[in-house]
Structure formats: C-alpha cells, structure tokens
Design a protein around this motif. Structure first.
Motif, PDB file in Angstrom:
ATOM      1  N   TYR A 306       0.826  -1.207   0.000  1.00 34.41           N
ATOM      2  CA  TYR A 306       0.000   0.000   0.000  1.00 34.41           C
ATOM      3  C   TYR A 306       0.861   1.259   0.000  1.00 34.41           C
ATOM      4  CZ  TYR A 306      -4.023  -2.970   1.031  1.00 34.41           C
ATOM      5  OH  TYR A 306      -5.011  -3.922   0.961  1.00 34.41           O
ATOM      6  N   GLU A 307       2.015   1.165  -0.596  1.00 34.50           N
ATOM      7  CA  GLU A 307       2.945   2.296  -0.624  1.00 34.50           C
ATOM      8  C   GLU A 307       2.312   3.512  -1.321  1.00 34.50           C
ATOM      9  OE1 GLU A 307       7.608   3.083  -1.933  1.00 34.50           O
ATOM     10  OE2 GLU A 307       6.732   1.070  -2.038  1.00 34.50           O
ATOM     11  N   ALA A 308       1.488   3.248  -2.331  1.00 34.53           N
ATOM     12  CA  ALA A 308       0.850   4.354  -3.053  1.00 34.53           C
ATOM     13  C   ALA A 308      -0.136   5.094  -2.162  1.00 34.53           C
ATOM     14  CB  ALA A 308       0.127   3.809  -4.292  1.00 34.53           C
ATOM     15  N   VAL A 309      -0.844   4.371  -1.324  1.00 29.92           N
ATOM     16  CA  VAL A 309      -1.792   4.994  -0.388  1.00 29.92           C
ATOM     17  C   VAL A 309      -1.053   5.893   0.582  1.00 29.92           C
ATOM     18  CG1 VAL A 309      -3.528   4.559   1.391  1.00 29.92           C
ATOM     19  CG2 VAL A 309      -3.378   3.049  -0.609  1.00 29.92           C
ATOM     20  N   ILE A 310       0.048   5.401   1.094  1.00 30.33           N
ATOM     21  CA  ILE A 310       0.830   6.180   2.061  1.00 30.33           C
ATOM     22  C   ILE A 310       1.417   7.428   1.392  1.00 30.33           C
ATOM     23  CG2 ILE A 310       2.873   6.138   3.557  1.00 30.33           C
ATOM     24  CD1 ILE A 310       2.399   3.164   3.941  1.00 30.33           C
ATOM     25  N   ALA A 311       1.896   7.250   0.162  1.00 27.16           N
ATOM     26  CA  ALA A 311       2.495   8.390  -0.544  1.00 27.16           C
ATOM     27  C   ALA A 311       1.463   9.470  -0.823  1.00 27.16           C
ATOM     28  CB  ALA A 311       3.120   7.909  -1.851  1.00 27.16           C
ATOM     29  N   SER A 312       0.214   9.088  -1.063  1.00 25.46           N
ATOM     30  CA  SER A 312      -0.845  10.057  -1.358  1.00 25.46           C
ATOM     31  C   SER A 312      -1.294  10.810  -0.122  1.00 25.46           C
ATOM     32  CB  SER A 312      -2.050   9.338  -1.987  1.00 25.46           C
ATOM     33  OG  SER A 312      -1.679   8.702  -3.187  1.00 25.46           O
ATOM     34  N   SER A 313      -1.167  10.166   1.038  1.00 25.78           N
ATOM     35  CA  SER A 313      -1.585  10.820   2.283  1.00 25.78           C
ATOM     36  C   SER A 313      -0.638  10.388   3.404  1.00 25.78           C
ATOM     37  CB  SER A 313      -3.035  10.442   2.625  1.00 25.78           C
ATOM     38  OG  SER A 313      -3.472  11.147   3.761  1.00 25.78           O
ATOM     39  N   VAL A 314       0.481  11.118   3.478  1.00 24.51           N
ATOM     40  CA  VAL A 314       1.534  10.748   4.427  1.00 24.51           C
ATOM     41  C   VAL A 314       1.040  10.799   5.864  1.00 24.51           C
ATOM     42  CG1 VAL A 314       3.853  11.325   5.233  1.00 24.51           C
ATOM     43  CG2 VAL A 314       3.272  11.604   2.817  1.00 24.51           C
ATOM     44  N   ILE A 315       0.043  11.647   6.147  1.00 19.96           N
ATOM     45  CA  ILE A 315      -0.470  11.795   7.501  1.00 19.96           C
ATOM     46  C   ILE A 315      -0.999  10.470   8.060  1.00 19.96           C
ATOM     47  CG2 ILE A 315      -2.798  12.403   6.766  1.00 19.96           C
ATOM     48  CD1 ILE A 315      -0.865  13.817   9.803  1.00 19.96           C
ATOM     49  N   LEU A 316      -1.381   9.546   7.154  1.00 22.59           N
ATOM     50  CA  LEU A 316      -1.911   8.252   7.601  1.00 22.59           C
ATOM     51  C   LEU A 316      -0.903   7.477   8.435  1.00 22.59           C
ATOM     52  CD1 LEU A 316      -3.740   7.006   4.365  1.00 22.59           C
ATOM     53  CD2 LEU A 316      -4.799   7.916   6.443  1.00 22.59           C
ATOM     54  N   THR A 317       0.371   7.637   8.132  1.00 19.65           N
ATOM     55  CA  THR A 317       1.396   6.877   8.862  1.00 19.65           C
ATOM     56  C   THR A 317       1.465   7.266  10.335  1.00 19.65           C
ATOM     57  OG1 THR A 317       3.101   8.498   8.247  1.00 19.65           O
ATOM     58  CG2 THR A 317       2.790   6.597   6.778  1.00 19.65           C
ATOM     59  N   ALA A 318       1.042   8.487  10.641  1.00 18.12           N
ATOM     60  CA  ALA A 318       1.124   8.960  12.035  1.00 18.12           C
ATOM     61  C   ALA A 318       0.179   8.191  12.949  1.00 18.12           C
ATOM     62  CB  ALA A 318       0.806  10.454  12.094  1.00 18.12           C
ATOM     63  N   TYR A 319      -0.870   7.580  12.372  1.00 19.02           N
ATOM     64  CA  TYR A 319      -1.874   6.907  13.199  1.00 19.02           C
ATOM     65  C   TYR A 319      -1.713   5.387  13.243  1.00 19.02           C
ATOM     66  CZ  TYR A 319      -3.999  11.495  12.902  1.00 19.02           C
ATOM     67  OH  TYR A 319      -4.220  12.849  12.985  1.00 19.02           O
ATOM     68  N   ILE A 320      -0.718   4.872  12.519  1.00 16.82           N
ATOM     69  CA  ILE A 320      -0.499   3.424  12.532  1.00 16.82           C
ATOM     70  C   ILE A 320      -0.158   2.906  13.934  1.00 16.82           C
ATOM     71  CG2 ILE A 320       1.040   1.590  11.720  1.00 16.82           C
ATOM     72  CD1 ILE A 320       1.123   2.953   9.011  1.00 16.82           C
ATOM     73  N   PRO A 321       0.783   3.527  14.688  1.00 22.51           N
ATOM     74  CA  PRO A 321       1.085   3.016  16.035  1.00 22.51           C
ATOM     75  C   PRO A 321      -0.133   3.010  16.961  1.00 22.51           C
ATOM     76  CG  PRO A 321       2.785   4.547  15.316  1.00 22.51           C
ATOM     77  CD  PRO A 321       1.671   4.658  14.320  1.00 22.51           C
ATOM     78  N   MET A 322      -0.947   4.070  16.884  1.00 24.07           N
ATOM     79  CA  MET A 322      -2.128   4.151  17.743  1.00 24.07           C
ATOM     80  C   MET A 322      -3.117   3.027  17.434  1.00 24.07           C
ATOM     81  SD  MET A 322      -5.578   5.161  17.662  1.00 24.07           S
ATOM     82  CE  MET A 322      -5.727   6.370  16.340  1.00 24.07           C
ATOM     83  N   LEU A 323      -3.347   2.775  16.149  1.00 24.22           N
ATOM     84  CA  LEU A 323      -4.288   1.729  15.755  1.00 24.22           C
ATOM     85  C   LEU A 323      -3.773   0.343  16.149  1.00 24.22           C
ATOM     86  CD1 LEU A 323      -5.257   3.093  12.219  1.00 24.22           C
ATOM     87  CD2 LEU A 323      -6.741   2.982  14.247  1.00 24.22           C
ATOM     88  N   MET A 324      -2.490   0.104  15.945  1.00 30.47           N
ATOM     89  CA  MET A 324      -1.918  -1.202  16.283  1.00 30.47           C
ATOM     90  C   MET A 324      -1.926  -1.431  17.792  1.00 30.47           C
ATOM     91  SD  MET A 324       1.204  -1.294  13.488  1.00 30.47           S
ATOM     92  CE  MET A 324       1.762  -2.945  13.836  1.00 30.47           C
TER      93      MET A 324
END
Length: 451
Positions: A306-324
């Motif tokens: 899903y590298e393309a998804v992350i590249a389109s909206s980098v802010i999404l990566t900030a919430y990965i630790p919280m969700l996990m």
C-alpha cells in the motif's frame, strides 16, 4: 562424604554445650519452609551440624522443599544410616519428587540400597505417571473405611494409624467393592460414635484420574473449595489424594508459567533469577522474539503493498502506532478474560459462538467510545481533513471489534487442540492483530480517499 565423628569434633571446637542446646532448640521449632531457606545458605560444616541436631521428621519436611542442588548436597553428606532414616521419613510422593530431581546414579543407589522392598512397587508406579499429571503429585497415604462399619471401628483405625494428623481429618468411605462413595470428618465420628456412618458422610463433589493434568486439581480445589481432592481409577476406586495446599503450589507454578507465555518467555526451569546464567535467560526469552520478528515481516509486506496509499496521504502513517496498540490492547483484554474463565470452568470451546457474539457486542460499545474520543482529539489537536478523520475512526472501530473477537476465540481454539491458552494472550495475538489492522486501515483509506 562427611563423617559424623569428625562433625562432632568440629562441633565441640566451634560451639560449647550451651550453644549447641540453644541451637538445637531454635532450629527444631522452625517451620519447614523457614528451615529450608536456612539450609540453603549454610556452609558445609554448619549444614552437617544442623543435620545432626535436627529432628528427623522436621529434617524430612524441610528437605522436600529444597532446590535440586541442595538435596544432592545433603544426600552426599549423609552416612548410610542417616540416609536410610531420611528416606524412611519421606512420604511416597515426596520421595518420588526427590528421585525425579536426582542424577541417575544416585537414584539407582537409593532404589537398590535405601528404599525397602515394600515401597518399591508404589514408587515405581508413581514414577511411571507422566510429568505434571495428577498421578505424579498425588499422595497415596490416606485412610479409608467401608460404609458398613460403625464410627467406633473407624475411630479405632484412626488411633492405630501412623499417618500424620493432617491426613486423618477426613476419612474416606467406600462400599464393599472399594468404590469411593464419600468422606466423613474425624470430628463427626468422635461426636457420633453410635450413628450410622453413612448418615455422617458427605458425597464426593468431584474426583480426578491419575492421568489427568495436574492443573485440573487446582481448578477443582478453587471451584469447590475442597480440602482434599480424591484420585480414583476408572472403576471409581480410591488410589490417592491431592491436598489443597498442594493445589495452591500447582496454582503458583501454573501462574508463573502463564505469565511467561503471556510475555513471550519460554522458561526452561523455575530456578532463581540469580542462579540462572545470562545465556540461559537469554535463550528462554529469545524464542518468541524470533517468532515475532519473522511474523512482523507480514506487516512490512503490507506496508510495501500500500505504498501508493501512504504516498498520497503521508499523515496516515502517524496513526499506525495508535491503531496497532489499540488493537493489541483490546485483543489482550479479551484473551485474558476468556483465559480466566476457562481456568474457572465458566466457559469452554462449546461456548465459542456465544463468546464471539458477546465479544462482538463488547467491541461495538468499546469501539464507539474510543471513536468518539479519537474524533474529538483529531479535530482539536491534529486539524486533519474529515476524510482522514473518518478513515482513522472507522478503522479504529473495526480494529477493536475484530481484536475483541479474535482475543476471545483464540484461547478457546488453543484449549480445544490441547495447547496452553495463555500462548494466545501474548505476542502471538498482538502480531496477528497488527497484520489485520494494517489491512483494514489501508483498505478503508483507499475507499474514503479514493486512492
């Protein structure tokens, strides 16, 4: 081997008569647990003196509580006569526990020279039971009478018994075929010498087989509050018992084992922390870390996909630790609850569908509460777009629901296939949940953000 004549000479040099008398009086009033702790720290010469002064019954009680290396040290230091006395004072179950800890050559010596012919059959039988089975820990020292005898006959049998007092509080009742039917308290016999013993007896609440796992004993003792748990054969005949205090020891051992599994530790022994080498401790802890390392590779593959998804909206990566973290914590809560109820007998594998439905409802309630709190936090502090907020919040809700269901069902599956359910409460469930969280997150993001 220490020679006790030499010990006495040393004793005269290091202690005067008054000191010896005081020491003897003090140590013979120790609780066996405290005695064992003292024996562990004695020097070789002091240990020889204490053994000389200790009452043989107290020495045997303290000896059974010693670590393996101290048992070996004491047996090696004893003369043949003292060894014979010690072995004679140990109950069959205590002797079996000791033999299982000793080197093979020492076991052969004890079996050939110090264990009487009368005791060998029962010793060999107990040694034949699987490790951590009921048979490997049960006591074969009990008193039983037939339900046709008078209380006075049972009392006479008690008076002539050489069992310890704590083994005579309950007298087991059998029929003419020696099938266990109940038990009676000694106090009731003494107060009702002329009554029918069957009217004084209590029915058997629960019994176990010698081949059952020892953990079952702890569960039964906890559930029914029993002082002694009877062990029967397939035809219901009494062959042994497990006292409640031993069930407490089992609970303690199982609790330590469960904690180790929950935190991803494969403990090879229950030795004290300072007595274990750094290499051994590292080996105990490494297995699950390697497993988690390998399984975490899946999350790497998902992120790459899903590298393309992350590249389109980098802010999404900030919430990965919280969700996990939320998913892992939610799953661990459910698994811990189910494991506790498995242990107490409140749930089992047949309740799987009920557990799934209940955890689904719990997940919805918990997830909605977290979503509301998270949406407020994101609008107030992060200033993200509505699409990103919805993406994170919906993923959080689905994550909590999914984690609750998985945390509830995985321990039941483990119990069904005869694995320790606590394996599912630690790193394993966290790794599984992490994988699903990322899949859900990026799929939701792809939908809402149109990527």
């Amino acid at each position: 081997m220490l020679i006790f004549n030499e010990e006495v000479c040393k004793m005269k040099i290091e202690y005067d008569t008054r000191e010896i008398q005081v020491l003897q009086e003090e140590i013979n009033h120790l609780n066996p647990v405290d005695l064992a702790e003292e024996l562990i720290h004695l020097s070789e010469s002091d240990l020889a003196i204490w053994i000389k002064l200790l009452d043989k019954d107290l020495l045997a009680d303290g000896f059974t509580l010693l670590p393996q290396e101290n048992k070996i040290q004491i047996i090696e230091s004893l003369s043949d006569e003292k060894t014979m006395i010690l072995i004679k004072e140990l109950d069959e179950d205590e002797l079996v526990d000791t033999l299982q800890e000793l080197p093979a050559n020492m076991v052969r010596k004890l079996m050939n020279h110090f264990i009487s012919e009368e005791r060998r059959p029962i010793i060999n039988q107990l040694l034949g039971y699987p490790n951590e089975s009921v048979g490997s820990i049960m006591s074969v020292n009990f008193l039983s009478v037939k339900n046709t005898v008078k209380p006075s006959v049972a009392i006479e049998k008690v008076l002539n018994s050489d069992l310890d007092a704590n083994r005579l509080e309950q007298i087991w009742i059998t029929d003419d075929s020696l099938v266990l039917t109940g038990y009676v308290y000694l106090a009731d016999l003494l107060r009702n010498k002329d009554k029918d013993i069957r009217k004084l007896s209590y029915p058997i609440t629960k019994s176990v087989y010698a081949t059952d796992d020892q953990e079952i004993v702890a569960k039964i003792a906890y559930k029914y509050d029993l002082a002694e748990i009877p062990v029967t054969d397939s035809e219901g005949r009494l062959i042994g018992l497990v006292p409640a205090e031993w069930a407490i020891d089992i609970m303690h051992d199982e609790h330590e084992e469960d904690l180790a599994y929950i935190h991803g530790i494969t403990e090879s022994s229950h030795d004290l922390y300072w007595k274990k080498s750094s290499f051994q401790i590292a080996k105990d802890r490494t297995t699950w870390l390697i497993i988690c390392l390998l399984t975490a590779t899946l999350t790497g593959f998902i992120i790459q996909r899903y590298e393309a998804v992350i590249a389109s909206s980098v802010i999404l990566t900030a919430y990965i630790p919280m969700l996990m973290d939320s998913g892992g914590n939610a799953g661990s809560q459910s698994s811990t609850t189910i494991i506790t109820n498995l242990y107490s007998g409140q749930v089992n594998y047949r309740d799987a569908y009920k557990v799934i439905f209940k955890e689904f409802k719990i997940g919805i309630i918990t997830g909605l509460a977290l979503v509301i709190a998270n949406m407020i936090r994101m609008f107030a502090l992060d200033g993200v777009s509505t699409q990103v907020n919805l993406t994170v919040s919906i993923t959080l809700l689905l994550t909590v629901i999914l984690s609750k269901i998985m945390g509830g069902i995985l321990p039941l599956i483990a119990d069904k296939i005869k694995l320790d359910p606590t394996i599912m409460a630690g790193p394993l469930i966290t790794t599984i949940v992490d994988t699903f969280v990322l899949l859900v997150y990026f799929e939701v993001a792809s939908f809402f953000l149109g990527i």
